[in-house]
Design a protein around this motif. Sequence first.
Motif: not given
Length: 156
Positions: A29, A31-38, A40, A87-88
Amino acid sequence: MKHEPYSTRRSALLEQIGDGVAIIPTAPERVRNRDSHHPYRFDSYFWYLSGFPEPEAIIVLLGGNDSQPVSRSIIFCRERNEEREVWDGFRYGPEAVCDAFGFDEAYAFAEFEHRLPDLIASRSRLWYAFGHEAAVDTDVISALNTVRAQSRAGKR
């Protein structure tokens, strides 16, 4: 989901590797910024052989040899976790992935580095693409060194 095309592809590869072992991880995975992912995106080679859409997964294909004449396809994947699934999204987990995707065995992703030395021991060849994921590279190198250290016990 029908797993026959993926099982057929794994079987074809198992025939080609003889008594070797192939390790195919999926993409991590990002990470885009801190707690946000691109969103998948799995690894294409991994998808071609498995059809499995989740991150943190690795396929290990073991060709038949003298001690284990039957080829095996193994997947390491994330365990079910109700809190994280909120969440996921849904996770198959090792319990359901064999039936859903046609693997012979499934284990938790966390067990990969502990099981790998036994899986690669006494195999003629290892197929793995170094340089794509540093964490998996480290696990594979560590397993190779563990097997090499046991050479006096007859492992190769």
